[in-house]
Design a protein around this motif. Structure first.
Motif, PDB file in Angstrom:
ATOM      1  N   GLY A  68       0.856  -1.235  -0.043  1.00 48.60           N
ATOM      2  CA  GLY A  68      -0.055  -0.193  -0.035  1.00 48.60           C
ATOM      3  C   GLY A  68       0.695   1.246   0.065  1.00 48.60           C
ATOM      4  N   ASP A  69       2.218   1.242   0.081  1.00 43.49           N
ATOM      5  CA  ASP A  69       3.036   2.490   0.154  1.00 43.49           C
ATOM      6  C   ASP A  69       3.254   2.581  -1.455  1.00 43.49           C
ATOM      7  N   VAL A  70       3.359   3.946  -1.628  1.00 43.57           N
ATOM      8  CA  VAL A  70       3.673   4.517  -2.800  1.00 43.57           C
ATOM      9  C   VAL A  70       5.288   4.064  -2.980  1.00 43.57           C
ATOM     10  N   LEU A  71       5.456   3.476  -4.186  1.00 42.95           N
ATOM     11  CA  LEU A  71       6.983   3.269  -4.598  1.00 42.95           C
ATOM     12  C   LEU A  71       7.778   4.526  -4.495  1.00 42.95           C
ATOM     13  N   GLN A  72       9.097   4.304  -4.185  1.00 41.61           N
ATOM     14  CA  GLN A  72      10.081   5.281  -3.875  1.00 41.61           C
ATOM     15  C   GLN A  72      11.328   5.042  -4.553  1.00 41.61           C
ATOM     16  N   GLY A  73      11.959   5.896  -5.014  1.00 43.89           N
ATOM     17  CA  GLY A  73      13.313   5.741  -5.985  1.00 43.89           C
ATOM     18  C   GLY A  73      13.926   7.063  -6.335  1.00 43.89           C
ATOM     19  N   GLY A  74      15.021   7.150  -6.991  1.00 47.79           N
ATOM     20  CA  GLY A  74      15.788   8.228  -7.443  1.00 47.79           C
ATOM     21  C   GLY A  74      14.807   8.955  -8.613  1.00 47.79           C
ATOM     22  N   ILE A  75      14.619  10.237  -8.635  1.00 46.06           N
ATOM     23  CA  ILE A  75      14.005  11.119  -9.671  1.00 46.06           C
ATOM     24  C   ILE A  75      14.599  12.121  -9.944  1.00 46.06           C
ATOM     25  N   VAL A  76      14.607  12.456 -11.272  1.00 43.34           N
ATOM     26  CA  VAL A  76      15.040  14.074 -11.669  1.00 43.34           C
ATOM     27  C   VAL A  76      13.907  14.736 -12.388  1.00 43.34           C
ATOM     28  N   GLY A  77      13.778  15.862 -11.780  1.00 43.89           N
ATOM     29  CA  GLY A  77      12.493  16.458 -12.593  1.00 43.89           C
ATOM     30  C   GLY A  77      12.628  17.956 -12.222  1.00 43.89           C
ATOM     31  N   GLU A  78      11.594  18.699 -12.572  1.00 36.78           N
ATOM     32  CA  GLU A  78      11.351  20.479 -12.616  1.00 36.78           C
ATOM     33  C   GLU A  78      10.694  20.936 -11.423  1.00 36.78           C
ATOM     34  N   VAL A  79      11.289  21.734 -10.905  1.00 32.33           N
ATOM     35  CA  VAL A  79      10.457  22.285  -9.547  1.00 32.33           C
ATOM     36  C   VAL A  79       9.367  23.177 -10.277  1.00 32.33           C
TER      37      VAL A  79
END
Length: 336
Positions: A68-79
């Motif tokens: 039921g947790d949201v999966l987590q990991g490294g991301i790159v994106g725009e603020v």
């Protein structure tokens, strides 16, 4: 209409190899940042072998996910919304976030990304956690010296491909194991490895090592485990160093296989075997990032990303790690 944020949740714990049933795609409201937080529109997200360990209901170096947790990991994106004076709207950042279209990140836990220095996916690979793992794992644990023979398993992956190139920069002979002819050609033709072994087409790993590493093995960087590691242990030189970074050959095993014990192979060469967690070097991440960026900018280190298009295909990108689909770093392109 309220903006929608598609997010991947942990659906169920796998038995053996994970499948699509372990993942559940939901639609949530776009989260609102609090003080000190950033709302980041995710451009790319990372999938990594260590995430398999987070699917187990047991303690490890990475906290296990609850169903039921949201999966987590490294991301790159725009603020796209900033509640911090450290970052402005329009900045590109990288950090640990959600498998989602939008993710909340603490401003103290992200790093600024320069799209002019390298393409965004590189910040999840050679300029991210895998690159830092290669840097510290080889230089601190492996301690290579000019003239050493360095063997790398999983050599065409995100970590192994950087390990081999750093070893070459340090004057070593480098041999890599990979699982396809396309991968072995990439290692030797593009990355400068001295030899590469297609383990899927090789019946006798020991004989292959005798040919590729005739002077034995001084440093072994292990991303895989299994029969490859068994074979390398028989070729270790005096005072050899073994850096144990990953054991992907066993990540889906419900019970670890047993057989002839390999520890006696370490006695005569007085080999040192050390486990590796890149988090132990967190205070020196800036050093690694600066050096890796210099090598990439100068062309001394090449990198490659395998890009899966679409957030909806993130589970397939993760599952493909265990069949060796990727060359270099496996990432998911969330949006244009």
């Amino acid at each position: 209409m309220e903006p929608v944020n598609r997010s991947w949740y942990f659906g169920e714990r796998p038995t053996g190899e994970p499948d699509r049933d372990c993942f559940e795609l939901r639609k949530d409201p776009v989260p609102a940042p609090s003080d000190g937080e950033l709302l980041v529109r995710v451009e790319y997200l990372s999938v990594d072998p260590y995430m398999r360990g987070r699917m187990r209901d047991s303690e490890s170096y990475a906290e296990p996910w609850d169903v039921g947790d949201v999966l987590q990991g490294g991301i790159v994106g725009e603020v796209v919304e900033s509640h911090s004076e450290q970052y402005d709207v329009g900045d590109f950042v990288t950090g640990n976030g959600s498998w989602a279209e939008y993710s909340l990140l603490d401003a103290d836990d992200v790093a600024l990304v320069d799209p002019e220095t390298a393409d965004l996916p590189a910040y999840l690979g050679v300029l991210g956690m895998p690159g830092r793992t290669a840097y510290f794992g080889l230089l601190e644990v492996g301690d290579p010296k000019p003239g050493d023979t360095v063997v790398v398993s999983g050599a065409a992956g995100a970590v192994g491909s950087v390990v081999g190139q750093i070893a070459k920069l340090n004057g070593c002979r480098v041999v890599g194991f990979a699982g396809a002819d396309e991968k072995t050609r990439w290692l030797t033709d593009d990355l400068g490895f001295d030899a590469a072994i297609n383990y899927k087409e090789t019946d006798d790993y020991g004989a292959a090592l005798d040919e590729a590493a005739p002077d034995g093995v001084d440093v072994y960087f292990d991303n895989v485990g299994g029969p490859i590691t068994d074979a390398v242990f028989t070729k270790l030189n005096l005072d050899a160093r073994v850096a144990v970074c990953g054991q992907i050959a066993h990540y889906n095993d419900e019970e670890l296989p047993t057989g002839p014990r390999k520890l006696p192979q370490l006695i005569a060469p007085r080999a040192k075997v050390q486990g590796l967690l890149v988090a132990d070097y967190a205070t020196r991440f800036g050093e690694a990032s600066e050096q890796l960026a210099t090598w990439v900018a100068s062309g001394q280190i090449q990198h490659r990303e395998s890009v899966v298009e679409g957030l909806e295909n993130a589970p397939d990108a993760f599952l493909g790690l265990f069949s060796g689909d990727n060359i270099g770093k496996q990432v998911v392109h969330v949006r244009d």
